[in-house]
Design a protein around this motif. Structure first.
Motif, PDB file in Angstrom:
ATOM      1  N   VAL A  61       9.105   2.419  -7.507  1.00  0.00           N
ATOM      2  CA  VAL A  61       9.944   1.216  -7.530  1.00  0.00           C
ATOM      3  C   VAL A  61      10.570   1.031  -6.157  1.00  0.00           C
ATOM      4  O   VAL A  61      11.144   1.968  -5.593  1.00  0.00           O
ATOM      5  N   ILE A  62      10.424  -0.183  -5.614  1.00  0.00           N
ATOM      6  CA  ILE A  62      11.083  -0.529  -4.351  1.00  0.00           C
ATOM      7  C   ILE A  62      12.002  -1.723  -4.589  1.00  0.00           C
ATOM      8  O   ILE A  62      11.676  -2.606  -5.397  1.00  0.00           O
ATOM      9  N   PRO A  63      13.136  -1.768  -3.905  1.00  0.00           N
ATOM     10  CA  PRO A  63      14.013  -2.927  -4.076  1.00  0.00           C
ATOM     11  C   PRO A  63      13.490  -4.128  -3.296  1.00  0.00           C
ATOM     12  O   PRO A  63      12.818  -3.963  -2.272  1.00  0.00           O
ATOM     13  N   TYR A  64      13.760  -5.315  -3.809  1.00  0.00           N
ATOM     14  CA  TYR A  64      13.464  -6.509  -3.010  1.00  0.00           C
ATOM     15  C   TYR A  64      14.410  -6.455  -1.819  1.00  0.00           C
ATOM     16  O   TYR A  64      15.627  -6.365  -1.975  1.00  0.00           O
ATOM     17  N   PRO A  65      13.885  -6.498  -0.584  1.00  0.00           N
ATOM     18  CA  PRO A  65      14.739  -6.257   0.586  1.00  0.00           C
ATOM     19  C   PRO A  65      15.688  -7.422   0.883  1.00  0.00           C
ATOM     20  O   PRO A  65      15.464  -8.562   0.460  1.00  0.00           O
ATOM     21  N   THR A  66      16.715  -7.105   1.624  1.00  0.00           N
ATOM     22  CA  THR A  66      17.682  -8.122   2.054  1.00  0.00           C
ATOM     23  C   THR A  66      17.083  -9.028   3.125  1.00  0.00           C
ATOM     24  O   THR A  66      16.042  -8.727   3.713  1.00  0.00           O
ATOM     25  N   LEU A  67      17.715 -10.144   3.354  1.00  0.00           N
ATOM     26  CA  LEU A  67      17.465 -11.068   4.470  1.00  0.00           C
ATOM     27  C   LEU A  67      16.157 -11.857   4.369  1.00  0.00           C
ATOM     28  O   LEU A  67      15.811 -12.582   5.300  1.00  0.00           O
ATOM     29  N   THR A  68      15.417 -11.716   3.269  1.00  0.00           N
ATOM     30  CA  THR A  68      14.135 -12.400   3.161  1.00  0.00           C
ATOM     31  C   THR A  68      14.022 -13.171   1.857  1.00  0.00           C
ATOM     32  O   THR A  68      14.631 -12.802   0.850  1.00  0.00           O
ATOM     33  N   SER A  69      13.225 -14.207   1.884  1.00  0.00           N
ATOM     34  CA  SER A  69      12.846 -14.908   0.655  1.00  0.00           C
ATOM     35  C   SER A  69      11.324 -15.040   0.582  1.00  0.00           C
ATOM     36  O   SER A  69      10.801 -15.853  -0.167  1.00  0.00           O
ATOM     37  N   ASN A  70      10.612 -14.217   1.395  1.00  0.00           N
ATOM     38  CA  ASN A  70       9.154 -14.301   1.454  1.00  0.00           C
ATOM     39  C   ASN A  70       8.591 -12.911   1.732  1.00  0.00           C
ATOM     40  O   ASN A  70       8.107 -12.629   2.827  1.00  0.00           O
ATOM     41  N   LEU A  71       8.614 -12.059   0.706  1.00  0.00           N
ATOM     42  CA  LEU A  71       8.142 -10.681   0.820  1.00  0.00           C
ATOM     43  C   LEU A  71       6.655 -10.629   0.494  1.00  0.00           C
ATOM     44  O   LEU A  71       6.241 -11.035  -0.588  1.00  0.00           O
ATOM     45  N   HIS A  72       5.845 -10.136   1.431  1.00  0.00           N
ATOM     46  CA  HIS A  72       4.391 -10.097   1.256  1.00  0.00           C
ATOM     47  C   HIS A  72       3.875  -8.679   1.080  1.00  0.00           C
ATOM     48  O   HIS A  72       4.391  -7.728   1.675  1.00  0.00           O
ATOM     49  N   HIS A  73       2.817  -8.552   0.271  1.00  0.00           N
ATOM     50  CA  HIS A  73       2.058  -7.308   0.148  1.00  0.00           C
ATOM     51  C   HIS A  73       0.903  -7.317   1.146  1.00  0.00           C
ATOM     52  O   HIS A  73       0.303  -8.362   1.408  1.00  0.00           O
ATOM     53  N   GLU A  74       0.591  -6.147   1.696  1.00  0.00           N
ATOM     54  CA  GLU A  74      -0.600  -5.952   2.527  1.00  0.00           C
ATOM     55  C   GLU A  74      -1.198  -4.602   2.152  1.00  0.00           C
ATOM     56  O   GLU A  74      -0.677  -3.557   2.524  1.00  0.00           O
ATOM     57  N   ILE A  75      -2.302  -4.616   1.408  1.00  0.00           N
ATOM     58  CA  ILE A  75      -2.954  -3.367   1.003  1.00  0.00           C
ATOM     59  C   ILE A  75      -3.716  -2.781   2.192  1.00  0.00           C
ATOM     60  O   ILE A  75      -4.351  -3.522   2.950  1.00  0.00           O
ATOM     61  N   GLU A  76      -3.654  -1.468   2.365  1.00  0.00           N
ATOM     62  CA  GLU A  76      -4.276  -0.854   3.535  1.00  0.00           C
ATOM     63  C   GLU A  76      -4.832   0.532   3.226  1.00  0.00           C
ATOM     64  O   GLU A  76      -4.284   1.276   2.402  1.00  0.00           O
ATOM     65  N   LEU A  77      -5.919   0.881   3.909  1.00  0.00           N
ATOM     66  CA  LEU A  77      -6.380   2.269   3.977  1.00  0.00           C
ATOM     67  C   LEU A  77      -5.511   2.978   5.006  1.00  0.00           C
ATOM     68  O   LEU A  77      -5.326   2.481   6.127  1.00  0.00           O
ATOM     69  N   VAL A  78      -4.987   4.139   4.629  1.00  0.00           N
ATOM     70  CA  VAL A  78      -4.154   4.928   5.536  1.00  0.00           C
ATOM     71  C   VAL A  78      -4.919   6.177   5.955  1.00  0.00           C
ATOM     72  O   VAL A  78      -5.482   6.887   5.112  1.00  0.00           O
ATOM     73  N   VAL A  79      -4.949   6.436   7.257  1.00  0.00           N
ATOM     74  CA  VAL A  79      -5.581   7.630   7.811  1.00  0.00           C
ATOM     75  C   VAL A  79      -4.490   8.643   8.155  1.00  0.00           C
ATOM     76  O   VAL A  79      -3.519   8.309   8.845  1.00  0.00           O
ATOM     77  N   ASP A 118       8.888 -14.092   6.449  1.00  0.00           N
ATOM     78  CA  ASP A 118       9.682 -15.131   7.100  1.00  0.00           C
ATOM     79  C   ASP A 118      10.369 -14.594   8.352  1.00  0.00           C
ATOM     80  O   ASP A 118      10.421 -15.278   9.385  1.00  0.00           O
ATOM     81  N   LEU A 119      10.840 -13.362   8.293  1.00  0.00           N
ATOM     82  CA  LEU A 119      11.492 -12.771   9.469  1.00  0.00           C
ATOM     83  C   LEU A 119      10.459 -12.463  10.557  1.00  0.00           C
ATOM     84  O   LEU A 119      10.723 -12.685  11.748  1.00  0.00           O
ATOM     85  N   GLN A 120       9.295 -11.961  10.150  1.00  0.00           N
ATOM     86  CA  GLN A 120       8.247 -11.703  11.133  1.00  0.00           C
ATOM     87  C   GLN A 120       7.826 -12.994  11.826  1.00  0.00           C
ATOM     88  O   GLN A 120       7.663 -13.034  13.055  1.00  0.00           O
ATOM     89  N   THR A 121       7.648 -14.062  11.057  1.00  0.00           N
ATOM     90  CA  THR A 121       7.224 -15.343  11.622  1.00  0.00           C
ATOM     91  C   THR A 121       8.244 -15.875  12.615  1.00  0.00           C
ATOM     92  O   THR A 121       7.883 -16.378  13.691  1.00  0.00           O
ATOM     93  N   GLU A 122       9.517 -15.741  12.294  1.00  0.00           N
ATOM     94  CA  GLU A 122      10.560 -16.214  13.197  1.00  0.00           C
ATOM     95  C   GLU A 122      10.572 -15.399  14.491  1.00  0.00           C
ATOM     96  O   GLU A 122      10.748 -15.950  15.580  1.00  0.00           O
ATOM     97  N   MET A 123      10.350 -14.093  14.380  1.00  0.00           N
ATOM     98  CA  MET A 123      10.293 -13.256  15.579  1.00  0.00           C
ATOM     99  C   MET A 123       9.107 -13.639  16.458  1.00  0.00           C
ATOM    100  O   MET A 123       9.200 -13.656  17.689  1.00  0.00           O
ATOM    101  N   LYS A 124       7.962 -13.952  15.828  1.00  0.00           N
ATOM    102  CA  LYS A 124       6.802 -14.399  16.594  1.00  0.00           C
ATOM    103  C   LYS A 124       7.119 -15.662  17.382  1.00  0.00           C
ATOM    104  O   LYS A 124       6.769 -15.787  18.564  1.00  0.00           O
ATOM    105  N   LYS A 125       7.767 -16.608  16.731  1.00  0.00           N
ATOM    106  CA  LYS A 125       8.099 -17.875  17.383  1.00  0.00           C
ATOM    107  C   LYS A 125       8.983 -17.655  18.608  1.00  0.00           C
ATOM    108  O   LYS A 125       8.860 -18.359  19.615  1.00  0.00           O
TER     109      LYS A 125
END
Length: 231
Positions: A69-87, A118-125
């Motif tokens: 269980v993970i909490p929905y994080p603060t400061l965002t309204s657009n939390l995305h999943h990204e599935i990945e293979l980890v080495v 949403d935070l990542q996108t704003e930082m990119k801009k």
């Protein structure tokens, strides 16, 4: 040796079939490493690989057969999943050649690179670092590590994630733009890899938002799957 306060415990991940755990040193992540995901993010082509880091204590272990269980994080309204293979790196080194990369790998796991989009996108801009979007607390769920010799043909393994039982992402590790060995070569030219390093190798297309109450179930063929609920 004494400290001004008690140091936190070592972050570690269970290993399939073993009592010993894998101690985590650093978490490296590869950006836009599947062509279709690069396209959905507005990019094309086989650009040189680039990397970002998450703190080791962003790890959330999803034990086999259980739902983390993970909490929905603060400061965002657009939390995305990204599935990945980890080495998981078992032998460190600098300037590792792709043809030698396999002997530096301890094993593999299924991970989620959770992203405050949403935070990542704003930082990119603004041309600023992505840390607030990528490296926040509990942003790196991971399942148990399978030793490399027991993982099967990982370079051709299916990779997927479902949300509440419905497909969101489904692809194959063979579609990595920079494969595992090439990634290790590039990464080890920028940093000296150490035993305990984890490499989140990139996510395929289909990234999307999750909300409180959603459960993400992901896997990579040959590895122990992962189940994570957002609370």
């Amino acid at each position: 040796m004494s400290y001004v306060f008690t140091p936190p415990p070592v972050v570690s991940v269970p290993v399939v079939g073993r009592a010993e755990r894998f101690p985590v040193h650093r978490i490296y992540c590869v950006g836009r490493n599947y062509e279709e995901h690069a396209k959905e993010m507005g990019f094309t082509g086989r650009e040189p690989p680039f990397f970002f880091l998450k703190p080791a204590d962003a790890i959330v272990v999803a034990e086999a057969g259980k739902t983390a269980v993970i909490p929905y994080p603060t400061l965002t309204s657009n939390l995305h999943h990204e599935i990945e293979l980890v080495v998981a790196i078992g032998q460190g080194g600098r300037g590792i050649r792709a043809e030698d990369a396999a002997k530096h790998i301890f094993g593999y796991a299924v991970g989620l690179d959770m992203t405050r989009r949403d935070l990542q996108t704003e930082m990119k801009k603004q041309g600023r670092p992505w840390c607030i979007g990528k490296g926040y607390d509990q942003s790196a769920p991971i399942g148990p590590i399978t030793p490399a010799a027991e993982a099967g043909d990982i370079g051709n393994a299916a990779i997927w994630v479902q949300v509440n039982g419905s497909d969101r992402q489904r692809s194959n590790v063979s579609k990595l733009i920079w494969n595992i060995a090439e990634t290790i070569e590039h990464l080890s030219n920028a940093w000296e890899l150490q035993p305990g390093d984890l490499i989140y190798t990139g996510t395929p297309e289909g990234v999307a938002a999750v909300v409180k109450g959603d459960t993400m179930t992901g896997g990579v063929d040959g590895l122990t799957g992962i189940s994570v609920k957002v609370a």
